[in-house]
Design a protein around this motif. Structure first.
Motif, PDB file in Angstrom:
ATOM      1  N   GLY A  53      56.943  21.579  40.708  1.00 25.26           N
ATOM      2  CA  GLY A  53      57.831  20.536  40.215  1.00 25.26           C
ATOM      3  C   GLY A  53      59.111  21.099  39.636  1.00 25.26           C
ATOM      4  O   GLY A  53      60.214  20.631  39.946  1.00 25.26           O
ATOM      5  N   GLU A  54      58.992  22.129  38.791  1.00 29.24           N
ATOM      6  CA  GLU A  54      60.170  22.730  38.146  1.00 29.24           C
ATOM      7  C   GLU A  54      61.059  23.424  39.167  1.00 29.24           C
ATOM      8  O   GLU A  54      62.287  23.322  39.103  1.00 29.24           O
ATOM      9  CB  GLU A  54      59.720  23.719  37.075  1.00 29.24           C
ATOM     10  CG  GLU A  54      60.852  24.329  36.276  1.00 29.24           C
ATOM     11  CD  GLU A  54      60.374  25.253  35.169  1.00 29.24           C
ATOM     12  OE1 GLU A  54      61.230  25.848  34.493  1.00 29.24           O
ATOM     13  OE2 GLU A  54      59.139  25.379  35.000  1.00 29.24           O
ATOM     14  N   VAL A  55      60.447  24.140  40.126  1.00 30.16           N
ATOM     15  CA  VAL A  55      61.230  24.853  41.134  1.00 30.16           C
ATOM     16  C   VAL A  55      61.967  23.865  42.031  1.00 30.16           C
ATOM     17  O   VAL A  55      63.160  24.046  42.332  1.00 30.16           O
ATOM     18  CB  VAL A  55      60.321  25.779  41.968  1.00 30.16           C
ATOM     19  CG1 VAL A  55      61.075  26.343  43.168  1.00 30.16           C
ATOM     20  CG2 VAL A  55      59.787  26.909  41.096  1.00 30.16           C
ATOM     21  N   ALA A  56      61.288  22.793  42.454  1.00 32.51           N
ATOM     22  CA  ALA A  56      61.927  21.791  43.312  1.00 32.51           C
ATOM     23  C   ALA A  56      63.106  21.145  42.595  1.00 32.51           C
ATOM     24  O   ALA A  56      64.165  20.926  43.187  1.00 32.51           O
ATOM     25  CB  ALA A  56      60.903  20.735  43.723  1.00 32.51           C
ATOM     26  N   LEU A  57      62.928  20.842  41.314  1.00 30.29           N
ATOM     27  CA  LEU A  57      64.008  20.216  40.544  1.00 30.29           C
ATOM     28  C   LEU A  57      65.184  21.172  40.406  1.00 30.29           C
ATOM     29  O   LEU A  57      66.348  20.773  40.522  1.00 30.29           O
ATOM     30  CB  LEU A  57      63.483  19.824  39.161  1.00 30.29           C
ATOM     31  CG  LEU A  57      64.321  18.829  38.346  1.00 30.29           C
ATOM     32  CD1 LEU A  57      64.399  17.486  39.042  1.00 30.29           C
ATOM     33  CD2 LEU A  57      63.737  18.668  36.955  1.00 30.29           C
ATOM     34  N   THR A  58      64.911  22.447  40.168  1.00 32.72           N
ATOM     35  CA  THR A  58      65.971  23.437  39.970  1.00 32.72           C
ATOM     36  C   THR A  58      66.729  23.719  41.262  1.00 32.72           C
ATOM     37  O   THR A  58      67.956  23.874  41.256  1.00 32.72           O
ATOM     38  CB  THR A  58      65.376  24.749  39.423  1.00 32.72           C
ATOM     39  OG1 THR A  58      64.615  24.472  38.235  1.00 32.72           O
ATOM     40  CG2 THR A  58      66.474  25.741  39.078  1.00 32.72           C
ATOM     41  N   LEU A  59      66.011  23.787  42.384  1.00 30.22           N
ATOM     42  CA  LEU A  59      66.645  24.089  43.667  1.00 30.22           C
ATOM     43  C   LEU A  59      67.117  22.838  44.399  1.00 30.22           C
ATOM     44  O   LEU A  59      67.656  22.921  45.499  1.00 30.22           O
ATOM     45  CB  LEU A  59      65.671  24.871  44.559  1.00 30.22           C
ATOM     46  CG  LEU A  59      65.300  26.280  44.061  1.00 30.22           C
ATOM     47  CD1 LEU A  59      64.327  26.941  45.020  1.00 30.22           C
ATOM     48  CD2 LEU A  59      66.554  27.147  43.901  1.00 30.22           C
ATOM     49  N   VAL A  60      66.916  21.677  43.798  1.00 24.56           N
ATOM     50  CA  VAL A  60      67.374  20.394  44.340  1.00 24.56           C
ATOM     51  C   VAL A  60      66.803  20.162  45.735  1.00 24.56           C
ATOM     52  O   VAL A  60      67.520  19.959  46.711  1.00 24.56           O
ATOM     53  CB  VAL A  60      68.929  20.307  44.369  1.00 24.56           C
ATOM     54  CG1 VAL A  60      69.372  18.857  44.487  1.00 24.56           C
ATOM     55  CG2 VAL A  60      69.531  20.915  43.124  1.00 24.56           C
TER      56      VAL A  60
END
Length: 260
Positions: A53-60
């Motif tokens: 979740g955090e990685v997807a949000l950060t990498l858009v």
């Protein structure tokens, strides 16, 4: 030969990272990881479930795409999220202005409202000593990121918030901190932090299982000794685990007590 699921997840993470313009070391610092080896592993095996979740949000990118599912890498909703810092930005920090909101301000995409739990003083009959009880209080709400809930494995309907009082966990959790609680996680995992209803009083403690009960521990162990309760004590003193504390935030007044 078809690609194995982990190979596909790794390739998708690598593509998302390349699109961001960040190096592995820069992305590791952005996520506050201990070293770049995590990023190297993710390129081979994919991002672990607790970080997706955090990685997807950060990498858009879309979380499901990063998990290897047959969905677009980005959608119109994804593009509304801010882009990660550029690779040539040595600071790797983007400071956005705070957005003020009122109780009637509509929720934005990805926001969830958490309910408030609080100690309530019950009215006592004449000549009787009053007591407190932990209750949900209607009215106040806390706006919270759905992505954070997802990354912590918390079902939104199980998430509530409360206010910590006292210095038993100082300076980890300051007095006056807001804490978020997962009511769906009441099984004791040694060393995790839990919110507890102790005979109507709200407490936050590290919990440890014992053969005949539980042990409550405080981060501020120099001032607060461990507390052991057997099963008879738990029943007699109405000790109830409300849920696991998965997030907290504090204000820091200028005249606050020293942290060290």
């Amino acid at each position: 030969m078809s690609k194995q699921p982990n190979d596909l997840k790794g390739q998708r993470f690598q593509k998302a990272l390349e699109d961001s313009g960040l190096s592995g070391a820069e992305f590791a610092r952005l996520l506050e990881l201990e070293n770049e080896q995590n990023i190297t592993n993710w390129k081979k095996r994919g991002v672990p479930a607790y970080m997706v979740g955090e990685v997807a949000l950060t990498l858009v990118v879309e979380r499901e795409w990063l998990e290897g599912k047959n969905v677009p890498m980005r959608t119109e909703a994804t593009e509304r999220h801010p882009a990660p810092p550029a690779a040539n930005d040595s600071s790797l920090y983007v400071l956005d202005p705070l957005e003020l909101w009122e109780p009637d301000t509509p929720l934005q995409d990805g926001e969830i409202e958490l309910r408030l739990y609080k100690e309530i003083e019950l009215t006592a009959a004449p000549g009787k000593i009053g007591r407190t009880e932990i209750q949900e209080v209607t009215g106040p709400k806390l706006r919270f990121s759905g992505a954070v809930l997802s990354s912590c494995g918390v079902v939104p309907s199980n998430a509530v918030f409360a206010t910590n009082n006292g210095n038993s966990n100082h300076p980890l959790i300051l007095s006056g901190s807001t804490v978020a609680i997962d009511k769906g996680a009441t099984r004791i995992i040694d060393g995790e932090i839990y919110a507890i209803d102790h005979n109507g009083h709200f407490r936050i403690k590290f919990l440890q299982r014992l053969p005949d009960g539980i042990r409550m521990k405080s981060f501020n162990s120099g001032e607060y000794a461990d507390e052991d309760y057997n099963f008879d004590d738990i029943l007699a003193q109405r000790i109830v685990i409300l849920g696991r504390v998965f997030w907290w935030s504090s204000t820091r007044p200028l005249q606050g007590p020293p942290l060290i």
